[in-house]
Design a protein around this motif. Structure first.
Motif, mmCIF file in Angstrom:
data_model
loop_
_atom_site.group_PDB
_atom_site.id
_atom_site.type_symbol
_atom_site.label_atom_id
_atom_site.label_comp_id
_atom_site.label_asym_id
_atom_site.label_seq_id
_atom_site.Cartn_x
_atom_site.Cartn_y
_atom_site.Cartn_z
ATOM 1 N N SER A 38 0.836 -1.202 0.000
ATOM 2 C CA SER A 38 0.000 0.000 0.000
ATOM 3 C C SER A 38 0.867 1.247 0.000
ATOM 4 N N GLU A 39 1.914 1.242 0.803
ATOM 5 C CA GLU A 39 2.816 2.395 0.868
ATOM 6 C C GLU A 39 3.624 2.524 -0.423
ATOM 7 N N LYS A 40 4.060 1.398 -0.946
ATOM 8 C CA LYS A 40 4.882 1.396 -2.155
ATOM 9 C C LYS A 40 4.129 1.952 -3.358
ATOM 10 N N PHE A 41 2.831 1.633 -3.467
ATOM 11 C CA PHE A 41 2.063 2.036 -4.646
ATOM 12 C C PHE A 41 1.041 3.141 -4.362
ATOM 13 N N GLU A 42 1.085 3.689 -3.143
ATOM 14 C CA GLU A 42 0.189 4.794 -2.765
ATOM 15 C C GLU A 42 -1.267 4.426 -3.039
ATOM 16 N N ALA A 43 -1.622 3.234 -2.625
ATOM 17 C CA ALA A 43 -2.985 2.730 -2.827
ATOM 18 C C ALA A 43 -3.364 1.857 -1.635
ATOM 19 N N ASP A 44 -4.622 1.439 -1.622
ATOM 20 C CA ASP A 44 -5.121 0.570 -0.560
ATOM 21 C C ASP A 44 -5.087 -0.857 -1.100
ATOM 22 N N ILE A 45 -3.982 -1.574 -0.845
ATOM 23 C CA ILE A 45 -3.749 -2.876 -1.452
ATOM 24 C C ILE A 45 -4.116 -3.994 -0.476
ATOM 25 N N TRP A 46 -4.962 -4.890 -0.943
ATOM 26 C CA TRP A 46 -5.387 -6.050 -0.158
ATOM 27 C C TRP A 46 -4.986 -7.324 -0.883
ATOM 28 N N LEU A 47 -4.615 -8.340 -0.116
ATOM 29 C CA LEU A 47 -4.284 -9.640 -0.696
ATOM 30 C C LEU A 47 -5.337 -10.657 -0.296
ATOM 31 N N LYS A 48 -5.926 -11.305 -1.293
ATOM 32 C CA LYS A 48 -6.848 -12.407 -1.033
ATOM 33 C C LYS A 48 -5.996 -13.665 -0.968
ATOM 34 N N ARG A 49 -5.839 -14.201 0.236
ATOM 35 C CA ARG A 49 -4.835 -15.207 0.529
ATOM 36 C C ARG A 49 -5.327 -16.638 0.271
ATOM 37 N N GLU A 50 -5.437 -16.991 -1.000
ATOM 38 C CA GLU A 50 -5.823 -18.358 -1.338
ATOM 39 C C GLU A 50 -4.720 -19.358 -0.984
ATOM 40 N N ASP A 96 -12.194 -1.313 -6.120
ATOM 41 C CA ASP A 96 -12.080 -0.525 -7.347
ATOM 42 C C ASP A 96 -11.468 -1.338 -8.475
ATOM 43 N N ARG A 97 -10.537 -2.200 -8.115
ATOM 44 C CA ARG A 97 -9.869 -3.039 -9.123
ATOM 45 C C ARG A 97 -9.499 -4.386 -8.519
ATOM 46 N N VAL A 98 -9.631 -5.428 -9.341
ATOM 47 C CA VAL A 98 -9.175 -6.759 -8.961
ATOM 48 C C VAL A 98 -8.069 -7.160 -9.932
ATOM 49 N N GLU A 151 3.062 -8.928 -8.612
ATOM 50 C CA GLU A 151 4.089 -8.355 -9.480
ATOM 51 C C GLU A 151 3.476 -7.405 -10.505
ATOM 52 N N ALA A 152 2.231 -7.645 -10.877
ATOM 53 C CA ALA A 152 1.575 -6.796 -11.884
ATOM 54 C C ALA A 152 1.251 -5.400 -11.361
ATOM 55 N N LEU A 153 1.320 -5.186 -10.066
ATOM 56 C CA LEU A 153 1.021 -3.860 -9.516
ATOM 57 C C LEU A 153 1.879 -2.782 -10.159
ATOM 58 N N GLY A 154 3.112 -3.108 -10.460
ATOM 59 C CA GLY A 154 3.999 -2.130 -11.071
ATOM 60 C C GLY A 154 3.533 -1.680 -12.444
ATOM 61 N N ASP A 155 2.810 -2.537 -13.163
ATOM 62 C CA ASP A 155 2.336 -2.188 -14.506
ATOM 63 C C ASP A 155 1.122 -1.272 -14.487
ATOM 64 N N VAL A 156 0.412 -1.250 -13.369
ATOM 65 C CA VAL A 156 -0.796 -0.407 -13.278
ATOM 66 C C VAL A 156 -0.654 0.651 -12.184
ATOM 67 N N ILE A 198 -3.798 3.069 -10.185
ATOM 68 C CA ILE A 198 -4.379 2.606 -8.912
ATOM 69 C C ILE A 198 -4.127 3.521 -7.731
ATOM 70 N N LYS A 199 -3.426 4.619 -7.930
ATOM 71 C CA LYS A 199 -3.146 5.517 -6.806
ATOM 72 C C LYS A 199 -4.443 5.987 -6.149
ATOM 73 N N GLY A 200 -4.505 5.810 -4.848
ATOM 74 C CA GLY A 200 -5.689 6.215 -4.102
ATOM 75 C C GLY A 200 -6.862 5.259 -4.221
ATOM 76 N N LYS A 201 -6.688 4.161 -4.943
ATOM 77 C CA LYS A 201 -7.773 3.208 -5.168
ATOM 78 C C LYS A 201 -7.656 1.995 -4.235
ATOM 79 N N THR A 202 -8.760 1.284 -4.082
ATOM 80 C CA THR A 202 -8.764 0.028 -3.331
ATOM 81 C C THR A 202 -8.588 -1.113 -4.321
ATOM 82 N N VAL A 203 -7.523 -1.861 -4.126
ATOM 83 C CA VAL A 203 -7.143 -2.901 -5.080
ATOM 84 C C VAL A 203 -6.997 -4.238 -4.355
#
Length: 410
Positions: A32-44, A174-176, A285-290, A294-299
């Motif tokens: 979340s800090e690295k990409f300035e977004a609200d990053i959640w991991l769905k831990r399958e 906001d994004r999956v 790893e794909a977070l870097g491409d978007v 995604i800044k400020g978004k819930t991902v």
């Protein structure tokens, strides 16, 4: 997608609660800090079989039990383990076909999950032979074949991941960001959320089955594929899966180099203590491409699995170092004269470390060939090193990214 599908997925999710609890949806501070977004991991990776695959297996099996009591699948990995777990839970017989080349660790885990309810049959060096044997057995025994992804009940079961995300987050993100292989997970989540959020579909560079299908307008065999990201390395996306994903914007489908994925596996292990298999690391790893989208978004990134064989760790670390530029390999022409080696060693910087050195001296030649690997702290260190190497008149070839040579000498 239709409301009916959402109801079916919700009903499947409720039924699963008798078998296992929801997998955690965890906010990741580091990302979340690295990409300035609200990053959640769905831990399958924290499911009973360390992947989402038991969801689809459960849903497909519950719909035909008790009429059917013999189930068959062909798999070398997570699908086999999910089916085995559910055969044990339902108390039904399962015959699981796996390639002869399947690592022993995966065979043992499948047997552990299935116990006395399953039989593992090793058939064929390649998966197509394994699949053919499984389908022939089904036809002769009247068994029920459990597809890993190209099945409406499986898709419905995998959509339970989306149901849980919505319940745990309290809303649709906001994004999956999710991995794509055969399309079971991705088509299930896409069918459930529909246009309520944005998507990023991630494939390994060596197996872009969705991108290939979108380009042709239908599923297409993209063989040969790179099987390194084994949980998402599928040569042809499922027909039912593509029927649900055919409206996806190709711009939202990205592929990642296999070596690049290794960087995230190592980072998540070292920084977060999270063990991910290559397919499970795709979405992160794909977070870097978007990043700019995604800044400020819930991902939500779907970490699809954690069935990682630690015997692969040296290879994964090696690939990550090569991709990030802190490790390089060269074929160096070394003059066959006293002091030549010392002259070369003096060129190395204080942070440069020789990790591989093989010297072949041939008495009839003025030069010998050296395979040398150098590891350093920063990719920037190689600039001054190569500059000094050139100034000293050494002839060399950088073979770091030569895949053909790498297969034989690295």
């Amino acid at each position: 997608m239709t409301d009916n599908f959402k109801i079916l997925a919700q009903n499947a999710t409720k039924a699963m609660r008798d078998v296992f609890p929801p997998t955690p949806l965890m906010r990741n501070e580091h990302l979340s800090e690295k990409f300035e977004a609200d990053i959640w991991l769905k831990r399958e990776d924290l499911s009973p079989v360390r992947s989402y695959k038991l969801r689809g297996a459960f849903n497909a099996m519950r719909k035909v039990i008790p009429e059917q009591s013999l189930f068959v699948c062909a798999s070398a990995g997570n699908h086999a383990q999910g089916v085995a777990f559910m055969c044990s839970y339902f108390g039904v017989k399962g015959v699981i076909f796996m390639p002869v080349t399947t690592p022993q660790q995966k065979i043992q885990k499948t047997k552990m999950f299935g116990g006395a309810q399953i039989e593992v049959r090793l058939v064929g060096d390649y998966f197509d032979k394994t699949l053919s044997a499984a389908q022939d057995f089904c036809a002769s025994e009247g068994a029920h074949f459990l597809s890993p992804f190209d099945d409406d009940d499986v898709i419905e079961g995998q959509a339970s991941v989306a149901v849980e995300i919505e319940q745990q987050l309290g809303r649709v993100p906001d994004r999956v960001i999710l991995p794509v292989g055969g399309g079971g997970l991705s088509s299930g989540i896409y069918s459930y959320f529909g246009a309520a959020c944005d998507y990023t579909f991630v494939e390994p560079k060596g197996a872009p089955s969705l991108a290939g299908a979108l380009a042709k307008g239908e599923p297409v065999d993209i063989s040969p594929i790179n099987s390194f990201v084994d949980g998402a390395a599928v040569a042809k996306i499922g027909q039912r899966n593509f029927d649900r994903l055919k409206g996806v914007d190709p711009a939202n489908v990205i592929n990642l180099a296999e070596d690049r994925i290794c960087v995230t596996i190592i980072e998540m292990l070292n920084v977060e203590g999270i063990v991910l298999e290559p397919a499970g690391a795709l979405s992160i790893e794909a977070l870097g491409d978007v990043a700019d989208q995604i800044k400020g978004k819930t991902v939500v990134c779907v970490a699809s699995g954690g069935n990682f064989d630690f015997e692969r760790l040296p290879e994964v670390k090696e690939r990550a170092q090569r991709y990030s530029g802190v490790k390089k390999y060269f074929i160096l022409r070394m003059p066959q004269r006293p002091g030549a080696l010392k002259e070369f060693l003096n060129i190395l910087g204080p942070d440069d470390d020789i990790c591989r050195f093989e010297y072949l001296k041939k008495s009839a030649r003025n030069f010998g060939s050296v395979l040398i690997g150098i590891e350093t702290r920063s990719p920037d260190s190689f600039g001054p090193f190569l500059s000094q190497l050139n100034d000293a008149g050494f002839t060399y070839t950088d073979i770091t990214n030569d895949e053909t040579l790498a297969q034989f000498v690295l």
